[in-house]
Design an enzyme around this catalytic site. Structure first.
Site, PDB file in Angstrom:
ATOM      1  N   SER A   1     -13.974   9.321 -21.296  1.00  0.00           N
ATOM      2  CA  SER A   1     -13.458   9.435 -22.528  1.00  0.00           C
ATOM      3  C   SER A   1     -13.733  10.904 -23.115  1.00  0.00           C
ATOM      4  CB  SER A   1     -14.084   8.263 -23.273  1.00  0.00           C
ATOM      5  OG  SER A   1     -13.525   8.156 -24.603  1.00  0.00           O
TER       6      SER A   1
ATOM      7  N   HIS B   1      -8.426   8.784 -21.236  1.00  0.00           N
ATOM      8  CA  HIS B   1      -7.582   7.444 -21.910  1.00  0.00           C
ATOM      9  C   HIS B   1      -7.053   7.999 -23.160  1.00  0.00           C
ATOM     10  CE1 HIS B   1     -11.179   5.361 -24.064  1.00  0.00           C
ATOM     11  NE2 HIS B   1     -11.252   6.722 -24.255  1.00  0.00           N
TER      12      HIS B   1
END
Length: 326
Positions: free
Chosen positions: A83, A106
């Site tokens: 992330s 993501h």
């Protein structure tokens, strides 16, 4: 508690460890930038990452600060860079990743409660953040914006081979002993082997990352040293006096305090509560006292939809139930 984040000057440069979440529960951009500013501009940096991510805004600020640094930056992914942490990794001039480590990218996400306009504004903000992230990933990998966008939308977990193929890293290192202390199961596509490791009880690590035993890109290990067998075994460090359970409890407590303050419309008080290590019961009592002093009661004169100076939001009404709900 012992810090999971350090910046340490060495004779050969500076070592930076981020073995924590990014943002309010771990490494904040404010603290990082303050320490980074104290380093010589030309100092080389070894940045060692093992993080599940966190606040994208803190990550972008840290990334930009590292990109402004004139010295050479080598990023070592010592376990996972997921992330927001994967975006910080992209600031490296050279990125090294062990065979069994993971990098995940993501789409940014967020929570919002409010009107339809609030929802639309949040969606627009997330789109802008994604555009910024795409630029960073594309700049490092050489992939097109569309290719990066597809990888982000799919929540892509990349091992070292995949990351090298996509251009996100520059070199593959020997495997590390994974000891993830993070809740990676919250991600929808987390690799099963990583989830399994994260669910196992942590054993105290040798704290190689906090000692001179950390492998350096320019240092050959001593073949007679025990560390020479696995010079890169610097996955999630677990200090002897700071077990993972204690850290998890501290994070859970911080989240609960922030949630209570947000629900009460007094988010600015969260930092003070955390600094004072106030218990949840005391947090509730002080929030109720603050609300009682600051706002009038709901009146029947404004029972219909619409606001006036003497009305309260639903958040305020909910805040009043803290004491009765325990």
């Amino acid at each position: 508690m012992k810090s999971w984040y350090t910046i340490r000057a060495r004779s050969s440069g500076t070592e930076v460890l981020i073995y924590d979440e990014i943002g309010a529960y771990g490494v904040t951009a404010k603290g990082f930038l303050a320490e980074l500013a104290g380093l010589p501009g030309e100092a080389s940096i070894d940045l060692r990452l093992n993080s599940p991510g966190g606040s994208v805004f803190d990550a972008v600020a840290i990334y930009n600060a590292l990109k402004r640094h004139t010295g050479d930056i080598t990023v070592w992914i010592d376990g996972i860079a997921a992330s927001a942490a994967s975006y910080i990794a992209m600031a490296g001039d050279t990125i090294v990743m062990p065979e069994n480590a993971f990098l995940m990218i993501h789409d940014p996400s967020g929570l919002v409660m409010g009107t339809a306009e609030d929802m639309r504004s949040t969606a627009e903000a997330l789109d802008k953040v994604k555009g910024s992230l795409i630029q960073g990933y594309a700049a490092k990998s050489g992939k097109s914006d569309d290719e990066i966008a597809l990888l982000m939308a799919a929540e892509s977990w990349l091992d070292a081979k995949d990351a090298l193929e996509f251009g996100f890293i520059d070199r593959i290192a020997k495997p590390v002993k994974l000891a993830a202390s993070f809740d990676v199961a919250r991600f929808r596509n987390a690799p099963p082997e990583l989830v399994e490791v994260a669910s196992e009880p942590d054993e105290p690590a040798a704290q190689e990352a906090q000692s001179e035993g950390v492998a350096d890109a320019n240092t050959e290990p001593n073949p007679e040293s025990p560390a020479a067998e696995a010079p890169n075994q610097v996955a999630s460090e677990t200090p002897m006096d700071d077990p993972a359970t204690g850290r998890a409890e501290a994070i859970a407590h911080a989240r609960a305090v922030i949630d209570l303050c947000r629900l009460a419309g007094q988010l600015q008080m969260a930092g003070r509560f955390l600094e004072e290590d106030v218990g949840l019961d005391e947090v509730r009592n002080r929030l109720l006292a603050a609300k009682a002093e600051a706002t009038p009661d709901i009146t029947a004169a404004h029972a219909q939809p619409g606001r006036a100076d003497c009305t309260q939001s639903w958040g305020d009404v909910i805040a009043r139930t803290f004491k009765t709900k325990g």
